[in-house]
Scaffold this active site. Structure first.
Site, PDB file in Angstrom:
ATOM      1  N   GLY A  87      54.817  42.031   1.975  1.00  0.00           N
ATOM      2  CA  GLY A  87      53.841  41.116   2.582  1.00  0.00           C
ATOM      3  C   GLY A  87      52.423  41.269   2.043  1.00  0.00           C
ATOM      4  N   HIS A 175      50.497  47.624  -5.805  1.00  0.00           N
ATOM      5  CA  HIS A 175      51.796  48.128  -5.331  1.00  0.00           C
ATOM      6  C   HIS A 175      51.941  49.604  -5.687  1.00  0.00           C
ATOM      7  CE1 HIS A 175      53.271  44.318  -4.028  1.00  0.00           C
ATOM      8  NE2 HIS A 175      53.377  43.785  -5.228  1.00  0.00           N
TER       9      HIS A 175
HETATM   10  S1  PPS Z   1      54.990  40.683  -4.067  1.00  0.00           S
HETATM   11  O1  PPS Z   1      55.549  39.795  -5.101  1.00  0.00           O
HETATM   12  O2  PPS Z   1      55.622  42.021  -4.115  1.00  0.00           O
HETATM   13  O3  PPS Z   1      53.531  40.794  -4.109  1.00  0.00           O
HETATM   14  O4  PPS Z   1      55.416  40.018  -2.688  1.00  0.00           O
HETATM   15  P1  PPS Z   1      54.709  40.230  -1.277  1.00  0.00           P
HETATM   16  O5  PPS Z   1      53.592  39.273  -1.142  1.00  0.00           O
HETATM   17  O6  PPS Z   1      54.435  41.658  -1.014  1.00  0.00           O
HETATM   18  O7  PPS Z   1      55.882  39.808  -0.272  1.00  0.00           O
HETATM   19  C1  PPS Z   1      56.504  38.550  -0.351  1.00  0.00           C
HETATM   20  C2  PPS Z   1      57.229  38.304   0.962  1.00  0.00           C
HETATM   21  O8  PPS Z   1      56.260  37.975   1.958  1.00  0.00           O
HETATM   22  C3  PPS Z   1      56.562  36.659   2.456  1.00  0.00           C
HETATM   23  N1  PPS Z   1      55.327  35.979   2.841  1.00  0.00           N
HETATM   24  C4  PPS Z   1      55.019  35.726   4.128  1.00  0.00           C
HETATM   25  N2  PPS Z   1      55.672  36.010   5.261  1.00  0.00           N
HETATM   26  C5  PPS Z   1      55.100  35.586   6.426  1.00  0.00           C
HETATM   27  N3  PPS Z   1      53.927  34.928   6.489  1.00  0.00           N
HETATM   28  C6  PPS Z   1      53.235  34.627   5.364  1.00  0.00           C
HETATM   29  N4  PPS Z   1      52.082  33.973   5.434  1.00  0.00           N
HETATM   30  C7  PPS Z   1      53.776  35.040   4.108  1.00  0.00           C
HETATM   31  N5  PPS Z   1      53.388  34.912   2.819  1.00  0.00           N
HETATM   32  C8  PPS Z   1      54.337  35.496   2.055  1.00  0.00           C
HETATM   33  C9  PPS Z   1      57.266  35.992   1.279  1.00  0.00           C
HETATM   34  O9  PPS Z   1      57.926  34.836   1.672  1.00  0.00           O
HETATM   35  C10 PPS Z   1      58.193  37.141   0.865  1.00  0.00           C
HETATM   36  O10 PPS Z   1      59.210  37.411   1.822  1.00  0.00           O
HETATM   37  P2  PPS Z   1      60.649  36.678   1.851  1.00  0.00           P
HETATM   38  O11 PPS Z   1      61.455  37.453   2.848  1.00  0.00           O
HETATM   39  O12 PPS Z   1      61.221  36.776   0.477  1.00  0.00           O
HETATM   40  O13 PPS Z   1      60.426  35.277   2.284  1.00  0.00           O
END
Ligand code: PPS
Length: 366
Positions: A87, A175
């Site tokens: 997240g 990360h």
């Molecule tokens: S990365 O590529 O490692 O930087 O990804 P990261 O941003 O850490 O995590 C991506 C997941 O977060 C979900 N996401 C969200 N969830 C809830 N609310 C909001 N606003 C939001 N924005 C991004 C995103 O969909 C990825 O999770 P999953 O389970 O794959 O949907």
């Protein structure tokens, strides 16, 4: 014209070097290297392992490791730190908005997120000769680099130099775990660490490694779960990443937040952040920001600005079309749709072995 950031061959893959962080960076054993090369098409220069910790990172990390460890942090910096897929992007957007756009009327809020809030070690990931980070000088990141770092060479670390150059207050994504970052990080700056239950992390990370040509995972889901429980995924081990944060949990400059709590009670979590960041926002401001940074609003806003296609040219459009893009589901508990009872048992065993003594109580979704 495009900027190809990986033109510098990262050096001899087989060398062992000692980093300023005290880690020894070593090549993978031949057998493992062979398996990695079969299952991952995004790592043509291979991966390296760092001891202690068994951290797994791209070979290109050695070009940036000491500069990242020596990165000059400022008292106004906020680092958003997570293991991948916990997240980060969500938290980055929340923190940047709380500090720079509390009334949602700052035109800068429309800029691509990495222009406002750079990804510290991103350069190490551009390690595939065919990947062009910038499709053209019209790209928002390339334009931002030219403005912020006019006399700098992007090949010396495009995002790293942007991270140095952006104006205060800086909100920086990483990360990397604590042990690879500046040792004085918490004494100087604030850190927000976001954790997410490992079962959902597996699902999200698997999707990410399939859509993103930087990883290009071509083997099965079962194999991916095995990579996870063997601590053999990039930026792993997951449990050690979390452990390094939990060990510092009482430091006043560290704020730990769980994806699941942010999901169930966003305004409550934003209120906790309001205190940690000292932003003094009002209840209505926090409510508006919670809505603005909700999954549905962020997905629409960022996809409309070309997040999947234009801005992240390393994403594979065919997989995105069939299986969804970066903004996949944004929920807790989607592991239940994908983990078979056998795989679930395997992950439960891994959780029991590695994380049960960390003092975290994962919530696995309802
Ligand atoms: S990365 O590529 O490692 O930087 O990804 P990261 O941003 O850490 O995590 C991506 C997941 O977060 C979900 N996401 C969200 N969830 C809830 N609310 C909001 N606003 C939001 N924005 C991004 C995103 O969909 C990825 O999770 P999953 O389970 O794959 O949907």
């Amino acid at each position: 014209m495009g900027i190809v950031l990986d033109r510098f061959f990262p050096g001899n893959e087989n060398e062992t070097i000692e980093l300023q962080s005290g880690h020894v960076l070593e090549p993978l054993p031949e057998e493992e290297k062979k398996k990695q090369a079969e299952d991952w098409k995004g790592y043509p220069y291979g991966l390296v392992r760092l001891s202690p910790g068994r951290w797994l990172l791209p070979t290109n990390f050695k070009r940036f490791a000491d500069r990242i460890y020596g990165f000059k942090t400022k008292s106004t910096d906020v680092f958003v730190m997570t293991y991948p897929k916990c997240g980060t992007t969500w938290t980055q957007e929340i923190v940047w908005t709380m500090r720079n756009n509390p009334n949602l009327d700052n035109p800068a809020g429309k800029k691509f997120i990495f222009v406002r809030s750079p990804f510290l070690e991103m350069d190490m990931l551009f390690h595939k000769p065919s990947l062009k980070m910038m499709p053209s000088w019209n790209d928002p990141l390339a334009r931002a680099f030219l403005q912020l770092c006019p006399f700098k060479n992007p090949l010396n670390g495009f995002m790293l130099q942007m991270s140095e150059a952006i104006p205060e207050p800086r909100t920086i994504k990483t990360h990397l775990p604590f042990s690879l970052l500046p040792p004085s990080l918490l004494d100087v700056s604030k850190v927000i660490y976001m954790a997410r239950n490992p079962k959902d992390v597996i699902i999200s990370y698997h999707h990410h490694c399939r859509i993103n040509a930087m990883h290009d995972f071509v083997s099965s889901f079962e194999d991916f779960v095995q990579y996870f429980v063997d601590d053999d995924l990039l930026y792993g081990p997951y449990w050690l990443h979390l452990k390094e944060a939990m060990e510092r949990k009482d430091h006043p400059n560290l704020h730990i937040v769980f994806f699941e709590d942010m999901k169930t009670n966003p305004v409550g979590e934003l209120s906790r952040l309001n205190i940690f960041l000292g932003t003094n926002l009002t209840e209505p401001q926090l409510e508006n920001i919670a809505k603005y940074t909700s999954f549905s609003e962020m997905k629409v806003r960022m996809e409309a600005s070309g997040f999947n296609e234009d801005v992240l040219p390393t994403f594979k459009k065919d997989v995105i079309r069939d299986e969804g893009g970066f903004f996949r589901k944004g929920e807790s508990g989607t592991w239940k749709e994908k983990l078979t009872p056998e795989l679930d048992e395997k992950v439960d065993r891994w959780i029991q072995e590695h994380t049960s003594d960390l003092g975290v109580d994962f919530r696995f979704g309802v």
